[in-house]
Design a protein around this motif. Structure first.
Motif, mmCIF file in Angstrom:
data_model
loop_
_atom_site.group_PDB
_atom_site.id
_atom_site.type_symbol
_atom_site.label_atom_id
_atom_site.label_comp_id
_atom_site.label_asym_id
_atom_site.label_seq_id
_atom_site.Cartn_x
_atom_site.Cartn_y
_atom_site.Cartn_z
ATOM 1 N N LYS A 20 0.843 -1.187 0.000
ATOM 2 C CA LYS A 20 0.000 0.000 0.000
ATOM 3 C C LYS A 20 0.883 1.244 0.000
ATOM 4 O O LYS A 20 1.722 1.431 0.877
ATOM 5 C CB LYS A 20 -0.906 0.003 1.221
ATOM 6 N N VAL A 21 0.715 2.080 -1.014
ATOM 7 C CA VAL A 21 1.523 3.289 -1.158
ATOM 8 C C VAL A 21 0.697 4.564 -0.944
ATOM 9 O O VAL A 21 1.240 5.658 -0.981
ATOM 10 C CB VAL A 21 2.207 3.333 -2.539
ATOM 11 N N GLY A 22 -0.570 4.395 -0.729
ATOM 12 C CA GLY A 22 -1.441 5.549 -0.521
ATOM 13 C C GLY A 22 -2.863 5.092 -0.327
ATOM 14 O O GLY A 22 -3.167 3.892 -0.411
ATOM 15 N N PRO A 23 -3.749 6.006 -0.057
ATOM 16 C CA PRO A 23 -5.168 5.627 0.144
ATOM 17 C C PRO A 23 -5.737 4.926 -1.098
ATOM 18 O O PRO A 23 -5.848 5.528 -2.170
ATOM 19 C CB PRO A 23 -5.865 6.975 0.392
ATOM 20 N N ARG A 80 -4.348 2.830 -2.939
ATOM 21 C CA ARG A 80 -3.341 2.612 -3.994
ATOM 22 C C ARG A 80 -2.333 1.561 -3.537
ATOM 23 O O ARG A 80 -1.786 1.652 -2.426
ATOM 24 C CB ARG A 80 -2.611 3.940 -4.317
ATOM 25 N N TYR A 81 -2.110 0.593 -4.411
ATOM 26 C CA TYR A 81 -1.161 -0.468 -4.126
ATOM 27 C C TYR A 81 -0.175 -0.581 -5.273
ATOM 28 O O TYR A 81 -0.520 -0.365 -6.435
ATOM 29 C CB TYR A 81 -1.893 -1.814 -3.935
ATOM 30 N N GLU A 82 1.050 -0.961 -4.951
ATOM 31 C CA GLU A 82 2.099 -1.081 -5.953
ATOM 32 C C GLU A 82 2.689 -2.476 -5.905
ATOM 33 O O GLU A 82 2.960 -3.024 -4.819
ATOM 34 C CB GLU A 82 3.197 -0.053 -5.711
#
Length: 429
Positions: free
Chosen positions: A419-422, A424-426
């Motif tokens: 998880k890199v942000g609300p 958002r996943y990378e």
């Protein structure tokens, strides 16, 4: 469910071990009867479905193997043993059921009486196994000696014919050993085996007497390589003679300039063995120094370790695709629990069902598994995504599902999403 938590006394733990061993043997006896019943019912179903008599029975041993998590070859052996025990050796089956014999020893009894008639086999079965107490304290070697002696007395001509037929089974096999070593085994008549061994011993002793620094075992191994391959002897006690090699170097874009990606050492009909990059470089260097032939075949992977391409090495595309499928599976049959070398390139979704001839729909199988899946009722489908290791689900005629995933190639990394942000996943390696 039985379990040991270490709380019992030593006597109780020994009793538990003995009870579990007896339970394993009893389970094998039940499995044998169930295998025979399954074979009879499946053949009856195939006959009712109009399967030609010559093809009835195809795939049955493979279904048994999958259920027991064994290879198809082992499944065939287990089914054959079950038929013999149920139909011809009831006392051996009874001793398996009560734990006086284990499955391995029952297999030896069936094997050693295979050359006898049904009546003679039944006689041996009764003589050796009718009384459970007669097997108390009998070791495996003694048991085999007893049955061989009886077989030779009952039908010496049959035993002699079996020995002559056994010569047709002579072969050479190779299997991996620890530390990038391998066992090369030759099965041959005893006279030839002793002759080969004696010749190696004689020449090794002569070379040691002349001052060769290698040990007797090293010399015998090196002399075998020299006589079979014709390469030049290095006389090196530390390294074996250099031989022609093909280095299947799995490489990504970041390792093209010089990384440490492992290599896969393989040959035609031999399972691939992953070796460290340094060992691969040493193999190539020694082969070059000895003026042996060295081929390099590059296998390209992406940053997650997925196989994506291979250099053609002057081959037609169809052959290159077959090679890539074989290398993707490290030379091992793609069927669950099967360790046999790849012999056939197979469509997962059959070509007559519009299955594509490409990497995504291809797999390497051994001959037995490829034939087994042709039986009525077998289905396969790819259940992995292009980003994952190839995973194929096999559905047998009974509706049971078995999953096989391709071995992890060198450089493999399981995909992980971070998880890199609300919301958002990378994807990272």
């Amino acid at each position: 469910m039985l379990a040991s938590d270490g709380a019992g006394s030593t006597a109780e733990l020994v009793d538990l071990i003995a009870a579990l061993e007896q339970l394993k043997s009893a389970a094998c006896a039940v499995q044998a009867q169930a295998a025979v019943d399954f074979d009879a019912q499946r053949r009856a179903e195939q006959a009712r479905a109009g399967v030609p008599a010559a093809r009835q029975g195809r795939g049955i041993a493979a279904e048994i193997a999958l259920a027991r998590r064994e290879s198809p070859h082992r499944g065939q052996s287990l089914l054959g043993l079950a038929k013999v025990l149920v139909a011809e050796m009831p006392h051996t089956l009874a001793r398996l059921r009560d734990g006086a014999l284990n499955e391995f020893r029952a297999t030896l009894l069936a094997r050693e009486t295979g050359c006898l008639s049904a009546e003679q086999r039944a006689f041996v079965d009764e003589e050796l196994c009718a009384d459970p107490q007669a097997l108390a304290g009998v070791g495996t070697r003694e048991l085999v000696t007893r049955v061989r002696r009886m077989a030779a007395e009952l039908d010496p001509a049959a035993v002699a014919r079996r020995a002559r037929r056994a010569e047709a089974d002579r072969n050479v096999t190779v299997r991996p050993a620890p530390d990038t070593m391998a066992y090369l085994t030759g099965l041959m008549p005893v006279a030839q085996a002793v002759s080969v061994y004696a010749a190696l011993v004689k020449e090794a002793d002569a070379r040691r007497a002349a001052g060769d620094p290698r040990s007797k075992g090293q010399l015998m191994a090196d002399l075998l390589v020299l006589k079979v391959t014709g390469v030049t002897d290095s006389g090196d006690a530390e390294h074996a003679p250099a031989v022609p090699v093909t280095i299947n170097l799995t490489m990504s874009d970041e390792s093209l300039a010089g990384g440490h990606a492992p290599a896969v050492l393989s040959g035609d009909g031999v399972q691939g063995e992953v070796i460290p990059a340094e060992v691969a470089r040493q193999l190539a260097a020694r082969a070059l120094d000895a003026r042996a032939v060295v081929w390099f075949r590059r296998l390209y992977r992406n940053h997650l370790g997925r196989m994506v391409a291979m250099s053609s090495k002057q081959r037609l595309f169809s052959d290159g695709l077959a090679d890539l499928l074989a290398l993707q599976g490290l030379g091992i049959c793609a069927s669950p629990y099967c360790d046999a070398p790849i012999r056939h390139t197979d469509h997962i979704t059959p070509a007559d069902e519009d299955g594509a001839t490409d990497l995504a729909n291809g797999q390497g199988l051994c001959e037995a598994c490829n034939h087994a899946k042709q039986a009525p009722g077998w289905r396969q489908q790819v259940v992995s995504s292009p980003r994952e290791r190839a995973a194929v689900e096999t559905v047998t005629p009974t509706g049971h599902h078995y999953l096989a995933t391709a071995p992890a190639p060198p450089g493999w990394r399981e995909p992980r999403f971070v998880k890199v942000g609300p919301g958002r996943y990378e994807l990272i390696a």
